[in-house]
Design a protein around this motif. Structure first.
Motif, PDB file in Angstrom:
ATOM      1  N   LEU A  15      58.143 -49.179  69.275  1.00 54.13           N
ATOM      2  CA  LEU A  15      56.816 -49.296  68.674  1.00 54.13           C
ATOM      3  C   LEU A  15      56.474 -48.004  67.949  1.00 54.13           C
ATOM      4  O   LEU A  15      56.545 -46.923  68.524  1.00 54.13           O
ATOM      5  CB  LEU A  15      55.760 -49.579  69.748  1.00 54.13           C
ATOM      6  N   LEU A  16      56.111 -48.145  66.664  1.00 54.90           N
ATOM      7  CA  LEU A  16      55.833 -46.981  65.838  1.00 54.90           C
ATOM      8  C   LEU A  16      54.481 -47.129  65.148  1.00 54.90           C
ATOM      9  O   LEU A  16      54.087 -48.232  64.773  1.00 54.90           O
ATOM     10  CB  LEU A  16      56.934 -46.811  64.786  1.00 54.90           C
ATOM     11  N   LYS A  17      53.788 -46.018  64.970  1.00 55.42           N
ATOM     12  CA  LYS A  17      52.494 -46.042  64.308  1.00 55.42           C
ATOM     13  C   LYS A  17      52.675 -45.999  62.795  1.00 55.42           C
ATOM     14  O   LYS A  17      53.506 -45.255  62.274  1.00 55.42           O
ATOM     15  CB  LYS A  17      51.664 -44.844  64.764  1.00 55.42           C
ATOM     16  N   ALA A  18      51.888 -46.823  62.082  1.00 51.55           N
ATOM     17  CA  ALA A  18      51.937 -46.817  60.619  1.00 51.55           C
ATOM     18  C   ALA A  18      50.599 -47.279  60.064  1.00 51.55           C
ATOM     19  O   ALA A  18      49.901 -48.089  60.677  1.00 51.55           O
ATOM     20  CB  ALA A  18      53.060 -47.718  60.113  1.00 51.55           C
ATOM     21  N   ASN A  19      50.250 -46.751  58.910  1.00 53.99           N
ATOM     22  CA  ASN A  19      48.990 -47.077  58.251  1.00 53.99           C
ATOM     23  C   ASN A  19      49.294 -47.616  56.863  1.00 53.99           C
ATOM     24  O   ASN A  19      49.992 -46.981  56.074  1.00 53.99           O
ATOM     25  CB  ASN A  19      48.118 -45.815  58.154  1.00 53.99           C
ATOM     26  N   LEU A  20      48.754 -48.784  56.535  1.00 48.35           N
ATOM     27  CA  LEU A  20      49.056 -49.457  55.274  1.00 48.35           C
ATOM     28  C   LEU A  20      48.787 -48.596  54.045  1.00 48.35           C
ATOM     29  O   LEU A  20      49.569 -48.601  53.090  1.00 48.35           O
ATOM     30  CB  LEU A  20      48.251 -50.763  55.164  1.00 48.35           C
ATOM     31  N   VAL A  21      47.674 -47.886  54.037  1.00 50.85           N
ATOM     32  CA  VAL A  21      47.286 -47.164  52.829  1.00 50.85           C
ATOM     33  C   VAL A  21      47.747 -45.703  52.821  1.00 50.85           C
ATOM     34  O   VAL A  21      47.438 -44.962  51.893  1.00 50.85           O
ATOM     35  CB  VAL A  21      45.755 -47.222  52.612  1.00 50.85           C
ATOM     36  N   GLU A  22      48.503 -45.305  53.823  1.00 54.04           N
ATOM     37  CA  GLU A  22      49.008 -43.929  53.883  1.00 54.04           C
ATOM     38  C   GLU A  22      50.431 -43.903  53.338  1.00 54.04           C
ATOM     39  O   GLU A  22      51.352 -44.449  53.949  1.00 54.04           O
ATOM     40  CB  GLU A  22      48.983 -43.430  55.325  1.00 54.04           C
ATOM     41  N   GLU A  23      50.607 -43.311  52.176  1.00 53.81           N
ATOM     42  CA  GLU A  23      51.917 -43.306  51.528  1.00 53.81           C
ATOM     43  C   GLU A  23      52.965 -42.618  52.402  1.00 53.81           C
ATOM     44  O   GLU A  23      52.738 -41.554  52.961  1.00 53.81           O
ATOM     45  CB  GLU A  23      51.836 -42.592  50.165  1.00 53.81           C
ATOM     46  N   GLY A  24      54.115 -43.264  52.526  1.00 53.02           N
ATOM     47  CA  GLY A  24      55.196 -42.715  53.340  1.00 53.02           C
ATOM     48  C   GLY A  24      55.059 -43.000  54.810  1.00 53.02           C
ATOM     49  O   GLY A  24      55.912 -42.599  55.613  1.00 53.02           O
ATOM     50  N   SER A  25      54.006 -43.719  55.198  1.00 51.32           N
ATOM     51  CA  SER A  25      53.722 -43.968  56.607  1.00 51.32           C
ATOM     52  C   SER A  25      54.798 -44.811  57.290  1.00 51.32           C
ATOM     53  O   SER A  25      54.957 -44.759  58.509  1.00 51.32           O
ATOM     54  CB  SER A  25      52.358 -44.657  56.736  1.00 51.32           C
ATOM     55  N   PHE A  26      55.544 -45.590  56.503  1.00 50.35           N
ATOM     56  CA  PHE A  26      56.536 -46.501  57.085  1.00 50.35           C
ATOM     57  C   PHE A  26      57.968 -45.962  57.042  1.00 50.35           C
ATOM     58  O   PHE A  26      58.901 -46.651  57.445  1.00 50.35           O
ATOM     59  CB  PHE A  26      56.486 -47.855  56.353  1.00 50.35           C
TER      60      PHE A  26
END
Length: 271
Positions: A64-75
Motif C-alpha cells: 500500500l502506497l500513498k499517492a495524490n492525483l493532482v501531485e505531479e510525480g506522486s505515482f
C-alpha cells in the motif's frame, strides 16, 4: 500454469485501490499470483485499507502506497517496476460546489499524471483506465430510444456544461485526454466504460453505485439520479456490449447482481 498463478513473478499497480472496482481488481490480481502495488490517499486509514490487507495473498504480495492525483510525480514510486497499471482513481460525485477543483482537475490531471509516469517507466507494457458510461451518455444531439451507444461514442463537453453535468464532464475530459496522450506517446491503452456497478462489495463503506441500490431499498426510487440532469427516465437509448462479448466475457444477469448486492449490504450492516 494454472490461471490462479498466471501472474506469478509479475508486478502491477492499481490506483485508487480502496474503491469498489479497484478492490475487486486487487483481489483478482492477488488470486492470480501478481504482486500488487496499490495506491490510496492515506495508507493509515483503516476503513479504506483493512479489507485490502485481509485479502488472500495480501500479506505476501500487496504493497500500500500513498499517492495524490493532482501531485505531479506522486505515482512514480508505485508504478516503478510494474508491467501494467490499472488507473481507477477518480472522484465520483454528482453534487459539488467547485466542479473544477473537486472533479475536473483531479480526473484530468490525475490521469495525465499517471500516464506521464508510465512513459518514464520502461517496464510498463499496458495501461488500463477506468472511465465511465458518463463519458458516452451525453452526446450531441441527444440520443433517442432507437440510438445505439458503444465505446466509440463520446459525450459532448458543451452539452455537459450547459446541463451542469460536472461528473459527466470530468470523465469525458479525462478519457479524451488519456486517448490523446496515449496516442502521442505510444502507450498501449485500454479504457473501460462501466455503468452502474453492482454486486457484492469488498469495502466496508458505501460507494455511489451501491448507494443507488440502498436508495431503492429505502423506497427512494428517484435519489441522486435526478441531480444535474441525470434522470433515469431520460436514458432510453441502447447500449452495445459486443466488444465485451467478443472477449469471451460472460455477463452476470441483473437479477443475480442485485440479489448479491443486497445480501452483501445486509452482511455489512449497511441497510
Amino acid at each position: 500454469m494454472p490461471l490462479e498463478m498466471s501472474g506469478q513473478g509479475k508486478v502491477v499497480c492499481v490506483t485508487g485501490a480502496s474503491g469498489y472496482i479497484a478492490s475487486w481488481i486487487v483481489k483478482l490480481l492477488l488470486l492470480r499470483g501478481y504482486t500488487v502495488k496499490a495506491t490510496v490517499r492515506d495508507p493509515k486509514d483503516k476503513k479504506k485499507t483493512d479489507h485490502l490487507l485481509a485479502l488472500d495473498g495480501a500479506k505476501e504480495r500487496l504493497q500500500l502506497l500513498k499517492a495524490n492525483l493532482v501531485e505531479e510525480g506522486s505515482f512514480e514510486h508505485a508504478i516503478d517496476g510494474c508491467e501494467a497499471v490499472f488507473h481507477t482513481a477518480s472522484p465520483v460525485a454528482l453534487t459539488v460546489t467547485d466542479p473544477q477543483a473537486e472533479l475536473i482537475e483531479p480526473a484530468v490531471k490525475g490521469t495525465i499524471n499517471v500516464l506521464k509516469t508510465c512513459t518514464k517507466v520502461s517496464s510498463v507494457k499496458r495501461v488500463i483506465v477506468t472511465s465511465s458510461m458518463a463519458a458516452v451518455l451525453s452526446p450531441k444531439p441527444p440520443l433517442g430510444p432507437n440510438d445505439l451507444v458503444d465505446e466509440t461514442t463520446f459525450s459532448d463537453p458543451s452539452v455537459c456544461e450547459d446541463e451542469k453535468q460536472w461528473y459527466v464532464l470530468s470523465k469525458t475530459l479525462a478519457e479524451d485526454a488519456a486517448w490523446r496522450f496515449a496516442k502521442a506517446n505510444n502507450i498501449d491503452l485500454i479504457v473501460m466504460n462501466p455503468g452502474l456497478v453492482i454486486g457484492p462489495a469488498l469495502q466496508p463503506t458505501l460507494n455511489f453505485s451501491v448507494d443507488v441500490v440502498v436508495d431503492f431499498i429505502n423506497g427512494d426510487t428517484i435519489g441522486s439520479w435526478t441531480n444535474e440532469g441525470m434522470d433515469m427516465n431520460s436514458m432510453t437509448y441502447k447500449v452495445s456490449v459486443e466488444k465485451l462479448k467478443s472477449l469471451g466475457i460472460e455477463l452476470t444477469p441483473t437479477e443475480t447482481s442485485l440479489r448479491d448486492t443486497v445480501l452483501s449490504l445486509k452482511e455489512k450492516c449497511l441497510v
